[in-house]
Write an enzyme that holds these catalytic residues in place. Structure first.
Site, PDB file in Angstrom:
ATOM      1  N   GLU A 165       0.843  -1.194   0.000  1.00  0.00           N
ATOM      2  CA  GLU A 165       0.000   0.000   0.000  1.00  0.00           C
ATOM      3  C   GLU A 165       0.875   1.240   0.000  1.00  0.00           C
ATOM      4  O   GLU A 165       1.865   1.330   0.725  1.00  0.00           O
ATOM      5  CB  GLU A 165      -0.911   0.026   1.233  1.00  0.00           C
ATOM      6  N   PHE A 210       0.537   5.774  -0.246  1.00  0.00           N
ATOM      7  CA  PHE A 210      -0.376   6.911  -0.125  1.00  0.00           C
ATOM      8  C   PHE A 210       0.190   8.114  -0.864  1.00  0.00           C
ATOM      9  O   PHE A 210       1.415   8.228  -1.041  1.00  0.00           O
ATOM     10  CB  PHE A 210      -0.640   7.250   1.347  1.00  0.00           C
ATOM     11  N   THR A 269      -4.045   4.881  -1.599  1.00  0.00           N
ATOM     12  CA  THR A 269      -5.090   5.378  -0.702  1.00  0.00           C
ATOM     13  C   THR A 269      -5.759   6.627  -1.250  1.00  0.00           C
ATOM     14  O   THR A 269      -5.275   7.273  -2.182  1.00  0.00           O
ATOM     15  CB  THR A 269      -4.529   5.649   0.700  1.00  0.00           C
TER      16      THR A 269
END
Length: 628
Positions: A21, A23, A52
């Site tokens: 992940e 961001f 995100t």
């Protein structure tokens, strides 16, 4: 490809997969740094990444851009987060359209956290109240195009701690169209495994992906655990507390603790790990190395093609590219992004699709003038320039103006020969050794489906002084197997190609498939690459002050030398191209460029010029005029 399909494949094979992940950073430099990190982490072999979404779509434009870049440029299967927080339907529609156009086929549908200025979450008028509403909306408008991930909470969430209520919500989201579950971060593996068993008891059968937060520092570990109300096992506290002020020791001990947790998860039959990287690579890489899921050098994913495939909307079936952009895949994607269709099975008529202009983002030289001078120095002689190329081949430089990434393992087979050429003043841009039928699983040359064989012709592209062109072309003409294209900045093109059609330089033979020819050489694309190659060299020259010796030197090479590519069409031959160049060198590499002299087998030939389309010997005044 849908993430649920990837997870199902991993489960059937019993082979663990992992994902990352990221961001959106807050600064432009942070964005570029993250792109560079995503590029490097691609070679660790993630099944997918996700990006995100800021509260209320605060970073929506950047999230969409990152999804587009990850899919089309870096070839990373990408999942876009999408939240309900402060999101009108119009914002949701725009986000889904952007994801669709980027080739993204995976969405993580979330309610989202409340904005910082609100203590409690509230739906806005015309928006969505729950993730369940968002899932239903996506399914109603896009059918099965998007695989929809949903969030799972083994340890509860901010505004709901009752496990039965949360389990009921999760079941509703899956029943509405959720195809996989990604959990919040946790460290209590026993609680997580019990929760997974309860999910199965409640009829939730879709894949469950555990959220793993590597340990970077003790303070960040404690802060994030507190922020997510995450239980920390006592033996973790006992191991980390005594060394909390030693970041290196914390990462080392934390690596072992997180890796042991991951082993427990995989022993339970869960073949997927999702790492919350916090946009950092080191701690995640350490855990993967500890688990044996990647080597310390980084193990690339099994390559479907010899070059990195784009996963853009219309590019997933693309399987042919010119070899010239071998080390600049981002540039190639940018210059071909407006094509209506992409070569599949054969190159076809290359004259119909135009290559994009050189002013597109990402095509010119990267880095500031100061950074590039620090990287490549201030060359004052041809030997200094050649030394830049030599250091790149030796691995002490990570890039060249014409290569965005370090030298590959493949070049190791011809490393000594490439170094020798550059030390003789022949500046090598791109190369590949011949390969005569190695297994498609070969760690260096392999690509494509299992149980196949791959082949390639020896290829070399280099910048060469006009003083050596006559002799080199004479030798090529005497050869029975060599073909070439050569061009200078002004566009003087020379070639001996028998046709204008493509010449395959890489191909593969696989069970039950036609022969695949993914890498070719041909004239039109070479001329497009020529413009870019000389532009990059000119950009390098312009890093130096006007009138400086370094700028004049590099400009002299760009303005007068030839870019030539040579293919040895006998793929059994390993040394043909290097024998062709034997004895060619530039004398006086330490002197000014205009004083450099060609040497052929120990002798200085007469200069030549192009007259009436034919290279003819002349006196030296021609080159005094050209070089000055």
């Amino acid at each position: 490809m849908h993430i649920s399909e990837k997870l199902a494949d991993a489960h059937r094979a019993g082979k663990p997969g992992f994902s990352f992940e990221f961001f959106p950073p807050k600064t432009a430099q942070g964005v570029q740094n993250l792109y560079d990190r995503m590029d490097r982490m691609h070679d660790l072999g993630p099944s997918f990444i996700d990006v995100t979404w800021g509260a209320g779509g605060s970073s929506s434009q950047l999230t969409c851009e990152m999804v587009h870049i990850a899919q089309t440029v870096y070839g990373l299967e990408t999942c876009m987060h999408l939240t309900c927080t402060d999101m009108e339907k119009e914002k949701v529609d725009n986000a889904l359209k952007e994801a669709y156009k980027a080739g993204c086929t995976n969405i993580l549908a979330l309610r989202g956290d409340p904005p910082r200025d609100n203590e409690k979450w509230q739906a806005i008028e015309g928006g969505f109240r729950y993730a369940l509403d968002l899932i239903k909306y996506i399914k109603a408008n896009y059918g099965d195009h998007f695989d929809i991930g949903v969030a799972g909470y083994p340890e509860g969430c901010d505004d709901e701690q009752d496990p039965d209520t949360l389990m009921s919500h999760l079941k509703q989201k899956v029943d509405a169209g959720g195809t996989f579950v990604v959990t919040q971060m946790f460290y209590d593996v026993d609680n997580f495994l019990n929760w997974v068993d309860k999910c199965r008891e409640n009829g939730i059968t879709v894949p469950i992906v555990p959220g793993i937060m590597p340990i970077h520092t003790h303070s960040s570990f404690m802060r994030r655990a507190k922020w997510s109300n995450c239980k920390i096992p006592q033996h973790w506290t006992d191991a980390l507390e005594p060394i909390k002020n030693d970041d290196e020791a914390v990462r080392e001990v934390g690596k072992g603790l997180v890796a042991e947790m991951c082993r427990r998860i995989m022993e339970h039959g869960i073949m997927a790990l999702h790492f919350y990287t916090m946009n950092l690579a080191q701690s995640t890489r350490m855990v993967l190395e500890e688990l044996g899921l990647t080597s310390r050098e980084g193990t690339p994913t099994k390559k479907p093609l010899p070059w990195r495939q784009s996963l853009g909307l219309s590019r997933r079936e693309e399987d042919v590219r010119p070899v010239f952009w071998k080390n600049r895949h981002k540039s190639y994607v940018a210059r071909t992004q407006d094509w209506d269709e992409f070569p599949n099975g054969r190159w076809g008529d290359s004259r119909s699709p135009a290559f994009g202009e050189l002013d597109a983002y990402g095509i010119g030289l990267k880095g500031s003038n100061e950074q590039n001078i620090k990287l490549w120095g201030k060359p004052q002689s041809l030997r200094d320039v050649a030394d830049v190329f030599v250091r790149f081949i030796q691995g002490s430089l990570k890039s060249l103006p014409w290569s965005e990434s370090p030298v590959t393992d493949e070049a190791g087979l011809i490393k000594d020969e490439l170094i020798d050429l550059n030390q003789r003043g022949l500046l090598t841009i791109t190369s590949q050794p011949s390969v005569d039928g190695v297994k498609s699983s070969d760690p260096v040359h392999g690509w494509g489906p299992s149980n196949g064989y791959v082949y390639q012709k020896a290829y070399l592209e280099l910048l060469i002084s006009p003083l050596l062109m006559h002799e080199l072309i004479r030798r090529i003409d005497l050869s029975q197997t060599m073909t070439f294209y050569a061009v200078n900045k002004a566009g003087d093109l020379r070639d001996n190609a028998p046709t204008e059609g493509p010449n395959a330089v890489t191909w593969g033979v696989f069970p039950g498939k036609e022969i695949v020819q993914p890498t070719i050489v041909e004239k039109i694309s070479f001329l497009a690459w020529k413009d870019e190659a000389f532009r990059l060299g000119t950009d390098w020259a312009n890093c130096h002050p006007a009138g400086s010796g370094s700028r004049k030197l590099i400009e002299g090479i760009m303005n007068n030398w030839y870019l030539i590519n040579i293919v040895d069409n006998d793929f059994h031959s390993t040394r043909g191209i290097f024998d062709l160049l034997d004895g060619l060198r530039i004398e006086n590499l330490d002197g000014p460029l205009e004083e450099s002299k060609p040497v052929v087998n120990g002798h200085t030939p007469k200069p030549f010029a192009e007259l009436d389309g034919v290279y003819k010997e002349t006196d030296g005044r021609v080159f005094e005029e050209v070089l000055n």
